[in-house]
Each structure stands twice: as structure tokens, then as C-alpha cells.
Design an enzyme around this catalytic site. Structure first.
Site, PDB file in Angstrom:
ATOM      1  N   HIS A   1      -7.023   2.584   1.367  1.00 21.37           N
ATOM      2  CA  HIS A   1      -6.503   1.626   2.347  1.00 21.37           C
ATOM      3  C   HIS A   1      -6.767   1.993   3.806  1.00 21.37           C
ATOM      4  O   HIS A   1      -6.529   1.186   4.700  1.00 21.37           O
ATOM      5  CB  HIS A   1      -5.002   1.401   2.145  1.00 21.37           C
ATOM      6  CG  HIS A   1      -4.187   2.658   1.998  1.00 21.37           C
ATOM      7  ND1 HIS A   1      -4.163   3.647   2.951  1.00 21.37           N
ATOM      8  CD2 HIS A   1      -3.354   3.068   1.005  1.00 21.37           C
ATOM      9  CE1 HIS A   1      -3.347   4.623   2.564  1.00 21.37           C
ATOM     10  NE2 HIS A   1      -2.847   4.296   1.379  1.00 21.37           N
ATOM     11  N   GLU A  53       0.864  -1.171   0.000  1.00 18.60           N
ATOM     12  CA  GLU A  53       0.000   0.000   0.000  1.00 18.60           C
ATOM     13  C   GLU A  53       0.908   1.230   0.000  1.00 18.60           C
ATOM     14  O   GLU A  53       2.014   1.196   0.581  1.00 18.60           O
ATOM     15  CB  GLU A  53      -0.931   0.013   1.216  1.00 18.60           C
ATOM     16  CG  GLU A  53      -1.882  -1.173   1.287  1.00 18.60           C
ATOM     17  CD  GLU A  53      -2.824  -1.292   0.103  1.00 18.60           C
ATOM     18  OE1 GLU A  53      -3.083  -0.261  -0.559  1.00 18.60           O
ATOM     19  OE2 GLU A  53      -3.287  -2.414  -0.173  1.00 18.60           O
ATOM     20  N   HIS A 106      -8.533  -2.004   1.091  1.00 15.60           N
ATOM     21  CA  HIS A 106      -7.292  -2.663   0.698  1.00 15.60           C
ATOM     22  C   HIS A 106      -6.375  -2.771   1.914  1.00 15.60           C
ATOM     23  O   HIS A 106      -6.262  -1.828   2.707  1.00 15.60           O
ATOM     24  CB  HIS A 106      -6.579  -1.846  -0.389  1.00 15.60           C
ATOM     25  CG  HIS A 106      -7.283  -1.891  -1.705  1.00 15.60           C
ATOM     26  ND1 HIS A 106      -6.599  -1.892  -2.905  1.00 15.60           N
ATOM     27  CD2 HIS A 106      -8.592  -1.924  -2.020  1.00 15.60           C
ATOM     28  CE1 HIS A 106      -7.474  -1.919  -3.898  1.00 15.60           C
ATOM     29  NE2 HIS A 106      -8.688  -1.935  -3.380  1.00 15.60           N
TER      30      HIS A 106
END
Length: 235
Positions: A57, A9, A150
Site C-alpha cells: 500500500h 489497509e 492498494h
């Protein structure tokens, strides 16, 4: 064969313009089976988190502010990865950020010959279909209900299952047997399936026509005018 499935990420999409990696998750596979060994770390990017990236995220500037720098965890990560092939979805993106962080630490980048991209595999195997991680999880029946946002480790765990399916699926067979007696049992079962029990022998039944059938046939033939077979010359 040892392989590492990983995901990252980041703060954005381009490490050359200042974006940084903020999370990495790795899953170890040996002969396409997860071993249970995983590596996961968050990193302080030394910059603010754009709202667009945080929406993907959920990692905020405040959350990451007390996390270690990538350089502080670099050796630990490299020890886990070793020299194994590295598998990622849209792997050029993840490799780009990983190698950028390594170069910032004065370390050699990971050779691209070690890169395996599941996006390329999926496009080759299922051309014209959707190839996002969510779409592939749906295609292969991988449970992704925990994927609200995510996350590098969760996505690596999901991708590991997808990768196994893309490369032939799980083979449930002799390699999973607990002991030799189980192998013998399956061998007996396989033999019984391959060689069915012999059927009883029956006495052949006569198939010659009866006198009544021969007479009925002759009467039927006599009613046919100019039959085609009559014009065929005798050999």
C-alpha cells in the site's frame, strides 16, 4: 436502501498478533448508486510498518507517524457508517480489523449480520473464475488504471462499481428521468416498439393447381411401381 462499501489497509494480516489498521475508505450507496459521500482516514498504528505491507500500500512508518489514532476518529467513522450494511471484498478480513480496533476503544463490534462479502458473491456468480478486485474490474469494464498500489478509498470506489455489477448492474430507465415529459417520450417510444405499424392487407393469391400441373402430376405418379401408399388399407 443505504449501504456502505469500505476497504482497509493494515500492517499485516492478523490483528490478534499485533497488526493494526492504518487506513479506511468508505463509499456511500443509496439504492445501489454512489451519492458522492465518502469517508477516508489514515491512522497511526503505534508500531513500525513491515516492509512487506508497505510494498502493498505504500504507507510508511514516517508517513503515518503524525496521523491520528483510531480512537480519535472512531466516533466520526461510526457516525458516517450508521446502521447501514457494510460491503467489503474478503469481508472477514476487513471486519476482523475494524472490530479489533473498535474493541480496543471499548466500543461494541459491528455485528457480522451486517456484512456483505463481494468475494462470496463473485464466487457464487462466476465459479471457477478469478475473483481478485483487479480481475473483477476487468470482467465488468471498471477502469482501474489509477490503482498503482492498494489504497483504501480508491479500492472502495472500485469495489462499489463492482458490487453494483455483481448485484444486477445499473438499470438505465425511468428512475433516471429528469422530468415527466421525458417519461412520456420514452413511453411513446416503448409503445411504438411494442406495437409496430400495421401492414397493408393484400388480396389472397390463388393456390389451386392448373390443368397442366394436374396432368404432369398424374403422369409422374403413373411411373411409380408398387407405391407404399397403395398397401395402406382404406379407412
Amino acid at each position: 436502501m443505504r449501504e456502505i462499501v469500505f476497504d482497509t489497509e493494515t500492517t499485516g494480516v492478523n490483528p490478534t498478533t499485533g497488526d493494526r489498521m492504518v487506513e479506511i475508505g468508505c463509499v456511500e450507496l443509496v439504492n445501489r448508486c454512489p451519492t458522492g459521500r465518502e469517508y477516508h482516514a489514515y491512522f497511526n498504528p503505534e508500531r513500525s510498518m513491515p516492509s512487506e505491507a508497505e510494498a502493498v500500500h505504500g504507507l510508511s512508518t514516517i508517513f503515518l507517524s503524525d496521523k491520528p489514532l483510531f480512537g480519535d476518529k472512531c466516533e466520526e467513522l461510526l457516525d458516517f457508517v450508521g446502521d447501514a450494511p457494510l460491503i467489503a471484498h474478503n469481508a472477514t478480513f476487513d471486519f476482523g480489523f475494524l472490530n479489533h480496533e473498535l474493541e480496543r476503544c471499548g466500543r461494541d463490534p459491528v455485528c457480522l449480520s451486517r456484512m456483505i462479502c463481494t468475494l462470496v458473491l463473485a464466487r457464487s456468480k462466476h465459479p471457477g473464475a478469478k475473483h481478485s478486485l483487479d480481475a473483477l474490474c476487468t470482467r465488468f469494464g471498471v477502469d482501474r488504471t489509477a490503482r498503482v498500489k492498494h489504497g483504501a478509498l480508491l479500492d472502495a470506489q472500485l469495489l462499489a462499481q463492482v458490487y453494483v455489477e455483481l448485484t444486477g448492474g445499473r438499470q438505465i430507465g425511468f428512475s433516471l428521468l429528469a422530468d415527466a415529459s421525458s417519461a412520456a417520450d420514452i413511453a411513446v417510444q416503448a409503445t411504438s416498439i411494442a406495437r409496430p405499424a400495421a401492414r397493408p392487407v393484400r388480396t389472397p393469391r390463388p393456390h389451386a393447381p392448373s390443368l397442366d400441373e394436374l396432368e404432369a402430376h398424374a403422369q409422374f405418379m403413373s411411373r411409380i411401381k408398387d407405391p407404399v401408399w397403395a398397401s395402406i388399407p382404406a379407412s
